[in-house]
Design an enzyme around this catalytic site. Structure first.
Site, PDB file in Angstrom:
ATOM      1  N   ASP A  10       0.741  -1.251  -0.171  1.00  0.00           N
ATOM      2  CA  ASP A  10       0.003   0.039  -0.172  1.00  0.00           C
ATOM      3  C   ASP A  10       0.784   1.191  -0.245  1.00  0.00           C
ATOM      4  O   ASP A  10       0.455   2.455  -0.168  1.00  0.00           O
ATOM      5  CB  ASP A  10      -1.036   0.069   1.140  1.00  0.00           C
ATOM      6  CG  ASP A  10      -0.393   0.217   2.673  1.00  0.00           C
ATOM      7  OD1 ASP A  10       0.795   0.600   2.621  1.00  0.00           O
ATOM      8  OD2 ASP A  10      -0.948   0.038   3.641  1.00  0.00           O
ATOM      9  N   ASP A  11       2.171   1.231   0.189  1.00  0.00           N
ATOM     10  CA  ASP A  11       3.350   2.334   0.035  1.00  0.00           C
ATOM     11  C   ASP A  11       3.537   2.702  -1.162  1.00  0.00           C
ATOM     12  O   ASP A  11       4.061   3.780  -1.251  1.00  0.00           O
ATOM     13  CB  ASP A  11       4.268   1.906   0.838  1.00  0.00           C
ATOM     14  CG  ASP A  11       4.060   1.654   2.323  1.00  0.00           C
ATOM     15  OD1 ASP A  11       2.991   2.355   2.694  1.00  0.00           O
ATOM     16  OD2 ASP A  11       4.538   0.419   2.754  1.00  0.00           O
ATOM     17  N   SER A  61      -1.353   4.349   2.316  1.00  0.00           N
ATOM     18  CA  SER A  61      -1.326   3.950   3.763  1.00  0.00           C
ATOM     19  C   SER A  61      -2.678   4.312   4.441  1.00  0.00           C
ATOM     20  O   SER A  61      -2.842   5.511   4.211  1.00  0.00           O
ATOM     21  CB  SER A  61      -0.230   4.228   4.544  1.00  0.00           C
ATOM     22  OG  SER A  61       0.861   3.889   4.303  1.00  0.00           O
ATOM     23  N   ASN A 115       5.325  -3.719   4.605  1.00  0.00           N
ATOM     24  CA  ASN A 115       4.632  -2.367   4.714  1.00  0.00           C
ATOM     25  C   ASN A 115       5.675  -1.247   5.499  1.00  0.00           C
ATOM     26  O   ASN A 115       6.662  -1.798   6.283  1.00  0.00           O
ATOM     27  CB  ASN A 115       3.491  -2.427   5.791  1.00  0.00           C
ATOM     28  CG  ASN A 115       2.698  -1.007   5.882  1.00  0.00           C
ATOM     29  OD1 ASN A 115       2.330  -0.446   4.763  1.00  0.00           O
ATOM     30  ND2 ASN A 115       2.882  -0.623   7.191  1.00  0.00           N
ATOM     31  N   SER A 151       8.037  -2.554  11.580  1.00  0.00           N
ATOM     32  CA  SER A 151       8.103  -1.348  12.338  1.00  0.00           C
ATOM     33  C   SER A 151       8.979  -0.332  12.226  1.00  0.00           C
ATOM     34  O   SER A 151       8.573   0.898  12.364  1.00  0.00           O
ATOM     35  CB  SER A 151       8.092  -2.049  13.798  1.00  0.00           C
ATOM     36  OG  SER A 151       7.156  -2.847  14.158  1.00  0.00           O
TER      37      SER A 151
END
Length: 344
Positions: free
Chosen positions: A41-42, A73, A148, A182
């Site tokens: 989605d980036d 995002s 992500n 993360s």
């Protein structure tokens, strides 16, 4: 009838057949090259997705990448229904494709990399319905969404394009893995160098893919029908190899979306330069007090994804595509609504 030490030839054949079947069950399935659709989605140009794309290709898998043109995002499972995908009105996120090009097309630098000027789910479905159909004549063996840029933990998964890409693939009958890291900040794949952290993230994903490939079910599938994985990788530290740990989605998360009457009252919005005196969505977390009257869930379960990642482990949650309620909850509601459904 021929006898060998009192055992008939048919009996020997049956015994050998049973032995062979037992060995097939005991031994892992032979690993083969997989047909894989990779999405995110980036944006299709990000370093994270290209590092994994390169690793998968190097391992001999047949991989196509299909991602959105911009960072999308937070778009969840959104799609622009019945809206034609027209030529680009601006350059893609990292400007490898310029305004005026087709709204859905192929990267000028790699014939296996595709883009869609739309939501993450649209880009993933383009990979499934157009690219995979032409390339393999059917569905791939696996869809991987991500990695992500940032975690997707617990309650925030509802808003995640990375996670919803996987759900749509699972509901199409395709094994799928959503992966989030993360610690990554957004950058182009052109910034990748040997030893980049994106390659370490990719190598972790490769461990999962290799294990699933080696332990396929008797039907040859990497995961049971209707099942996928949500994987969250903690911030990687030099010299430290994080352990894999099974987790559950839970609701614990680093960011809870909250609607503010004025974004100027949101510390997160102010920090991102969006603290304007207009209403809008922002976030709260453990260190930010929510607006008065707003209640956010408190999930302290050790098995919840966010709480696993905080310990430095890789959280692996088994998910299903359809949010069917558990039987105990169904029975409770049936009892409460019983008189309604039994009216004459």
């Amino acid at each position: 009838m021929i006898h060998m030490s009192g055992v008939t030839v048919p009996a020997i054949r049956r015994i050998l057949g049973l032995v062979a079947m037992s060995l097939m069950v005991m031994l892992p399935q032979q690993s083969w090259a997989l047909n894989i659709v990779l999405s995110n989605d980036d944006g299709f140009e990000t370093a994270n997705i290209h590092a994994l794309y390169q690793r998968l290709k190097a391992a001999g898998h047949d991989v196509v990448l299909s991602g959105p043109t911009q960072n999308n995002s937070g778009k969840g499972g959104a799609m622009n229904f019945l809206a034609p995908v027209t030529p680009l009105t601006k350059d893609t996120r990292f400007a490898t494709v310029k305004a005026g090009a087709a709204g859905a097309g192929v990267s000028p630098s790699d014939a296996d990399v595709f883009y869609v000027d739309g939501t993450p789910v649209m880009a993933m479905l383009y990979g499934l319905d157009v690219v995979a159909a032409k390339r393999w004549g059917g569905q791939p063996d696996l869809v991987i969404s991500g990695p992500n840029e940032g975690a997707n933990l617990g309650a925030i998964n509802n808003s995640s394009g990375t996670f919803n890409n996987a759900l749509y693939a699972i509901n199409r009958g395709v094994p799928a893995i959503a992966v989030s890291y993360s610690g990554t900040t957004g950058r182009s794949y052109t910034a990748l160098t040997d030893g980049a952290v994106e390659y370490r993230v990719a190598d972790i994903v490769m461990q999962l893919v290799n294990r699933l490939d080696a332990q396929k079910g008797s039907d040859g599938r990497l995961l049971p029908l209707g099942v996928g994985l949500n994987v969250n990788i903690p911030v990687l530290v030099d010299g430290v190899t994080p352990a894999f740990k099974f987790s559950r989605l839970g609701v614990a998360t680093d960011y809870q979306p909250v609607f503010y009457e004025s974004l100027s009252n949101s510390p997160v919005a102010v920090g991102y330069g969006a603290g304007v005196p207009f209403p809008g969505i922002s976030f709260v977390n453990n260190s930010i007090t929510p607006p008065a009257g707003v209640v956010v869930p408190n999930d302290t379960a050790a098995s919840s994804e966010r709480n696993v990642v905080v310990t430095g482990a890789i959280a692996v949650s088994v998910v299903e595509g359809v949010p069917q309620a558990r039987r105990s909850n169904e029975d409770t509601i049936k009892i409460r609504l019983n008189t309604l459904f039994n009216q004459p």
